[in-house]
Design an enzyme around this catalytic site. Structure first.
Site, mmCIF file in Angstrom:
data_model
loop_
_atom_site.group_PDB
_atom_site.id
_atom_site.type_symbol
_atom_site.label_atom_id
_atom_site.label_comp_id
_atom_site.label_asym_id
_atom_site.label_seq_id
_atom_site.Cartn_x
_atom_site.Cartn_y
_atom_site.Cartn_z
ATOM 1 N N GLY A 50 3.165 2.196 10.789
ATOM 2 C CA GLY A 50 4.176 3.233 10.662
ATOM 3 C C GLY A 50 4.956 3.518 11.933
ATOM 4 N N HIS A 94 -9.356 1.422 5.219
ATOM 5 C CA HIS A 94 -8.061 1.572 5.898
ATOM 6 C C HIS A 94 -8.231 2.516 7.084
ATOM 7 C CE1 HIS A 94 -3.893 2.554 6.709
ATOM 8 N NE2 HIS A 94 -3.577 1.473 6.020
ATOM 9 N N GLU A 132 -5.011 -4.714 10.745
ATOM 10 C CA GLU A 132 -3.948 -3.737 10.928
ATOM 11 C C GLU A 132 -4.175 -2.990 12.247
ATOM 12 O OE1 GLU A 132 -2.065 -2.630 6.883
ATOM 13 O OE2 GLU A 132 -3.766 -1.298 7.205
ATOM 14 N N ASN A 154 0.870 -1.173 0.000
ATOM 15 C CA ASN A 154 0.000 0.000 0.000
ATOM 16 C C ASN A 154 0.908 1.225 0.000
ATOM 17 O OD1 ASN A 154 -1.769 2.080 0.511
ATOM 18 N ND2 ASN A 154 -2.364 1.388 2.566
ATOM 19 N N GLY A 172 3.010 -1.150 4.211
ATOM 20 C CA GLY A 172 3.043 0.264 3.871
ATOM 21 C C GLY A 172 4.443 0.692 3.475
ATOM 22 N N GLY A 173 5.149 1.328 4.405
ATOM 23 C CA GLY A 173 6.442 1.942 4.108
ATOM 24 C C GLY A 173 7.428 1.029 3.403
ATOM 25 N N GLU A 226 -6.536 4.843 8.078
ATOM 26 C CA GLU A 226 -6.272 6.250 7.749
ATOM 27 C C GLU A 226 -7.492 6.883 7.082
ATOM 28 O OE1 GLU A 226 -2.610 5.445 5.695
ATOM 29 O OE2 GLU A 226 -1.692 4.913 7.612
ATOM 30 N N LYS A 232 0.091 4.248 -0.215
ATOM 31 C CA LYS A 232 -0.535 5.412 0.430
ATOM 32 C C LYS A 232 -0.337 6.665 -0.448
ATOM 33 C CE LYS A 232 0.016 3.097 4.838
ATOM 34 N NZ LYS A 232 0.185 3.198 6.277
ATOM 35 N N SER A 278 3.841 -2.207 10.251
ATOM 36 C CA SER A 278 5.289 -2.314 10.472
ATOM 37 C C SER A 278 5.868 -3.670 10.074
ATOM 38 C CB SER A 278 5.646 -1.984 11.931
ATOM 39 O OG SER A 278 5.364 -0.625 12.209
#
Ligand code: 13P
Length: 253
Positions: A175, A99, A169, A11, A236-237, A101, A13, A215
């Site tokens: 994150g 999500h 999640e 993802n 994610g990241g 967010e 983002k 993470s």
């Protein structure tokens, strides 16, 4: 690991421009090389602005593409929104809905997430439905209640193991570099599996993938992915750089 085929989904983002597309291509190249055959499907969900270009570049490869969100309607006066049909038209095979967010930044409720999942199905996309507790909810011992409520509210008849994927999640793990213990992941994923069976019926829920997200990194992927009822990852990241993402995919080699 279970007999459900895993999915490792990235993802991106609100990250990435055209200059980032070579990262996705590098993932494709490595997966197409023949000496790297993970026992998992792979997908990247980029921002909508990159979906058409990324889908074109990855077409016919082992890397699928997906959207990050969709509107519940197919079209209409909704400035700035994007429908599931439009994502499909841009090459997506799936879309992330609900999500945390989106829930936090845009006030999305379980009922809205359910409508988005239905929109995904209407357009022929797989819905990746995100659920998970906040840090305060975990501290209060409410985790299982929260995910159960989210499943009941955002998953409904018509959702099957073929058209729907769950992503657990924990909000506090996203994150942050923090992850739940493997025992905690096992407990929540086990409870999700049970609730899906109870809520949808074992036949419909059969084979439904439950991803873990929050993470996930190359150095913890193998441990997290080996937990019972964890059928892949939503990353994610660490999905932004091919090397990191491939390091996570390698948990399935
Ligand atoms: P991170 O992997 O950056 O923690 O993000 C997880 C996530 O929110 C994926 O949807």
């Amino acid at each position: 690991m279970s007999d459900i085929r895993a999915l490792v989904a990235g993802n991106w983002k609100m990250n990435g421009t055209t200059a980032s597309l070579p990262e996705a291509e590098a993932v494709m190249t490595r997966l197409s090389a023949g000496d790297f055959n993970p026992n998992a499907d792979v997908m990247i969900c980029p921002p909508a602005t990159l979906l058409r270009a990324m889908s074109d570049r990855l077409q016919g490869s082992p890397v699928a593409t997906g959207g990050e969100d969709c509107h519940a309607n197919a079209s209409g006066a909704h400035t700035g929104d994007i429908s599931a049909e439009m994502l499909k038209d841009a090459g997506a095979s799936a879309v992330i809905v609900g999500h945390s967010e989106r829930r936090a930044d845009h006030g999305e409720t379980d009922a809205m997430v359910l409508e988005k999942a239905r929109a995904a199905h209407r357009a022929g996309l797989t819905a990746i439905v995100c659920i998970g507790e906040t840090e305060a909810q975990r501290r209060a011992g409410e985790t299982l209640d929260i995910v159960t409520t989210q499943i009941r509210g955002s998953i409904a008849a018509g959702c099957t193991g073929v058209n729907t994927i769950i992503a657990y999640e924990p909000v506090w793990a996203i994150g942050s570099g923090l992850t739940p213990t493997t025992a905690d992941v096992a407990e929540v994923h086990g409870a999700i599996r049970q609730e899906l069976d109870a809520h949808l019926g074992a036949d419909a829920a059969s084979g439904m993938r439950i991803l873990y997200g929050g993470s996930v990194k190359p150095d913890n992927a193998r441990e997290l992915m080996s937990v019972e009822n964890v059928n892949g990852a939503l990353v994610g990241g660490a999905s932004l750089k091919a090397e990191d993402f491939l390091g996570i995919i390698a948990a399935y080699c």
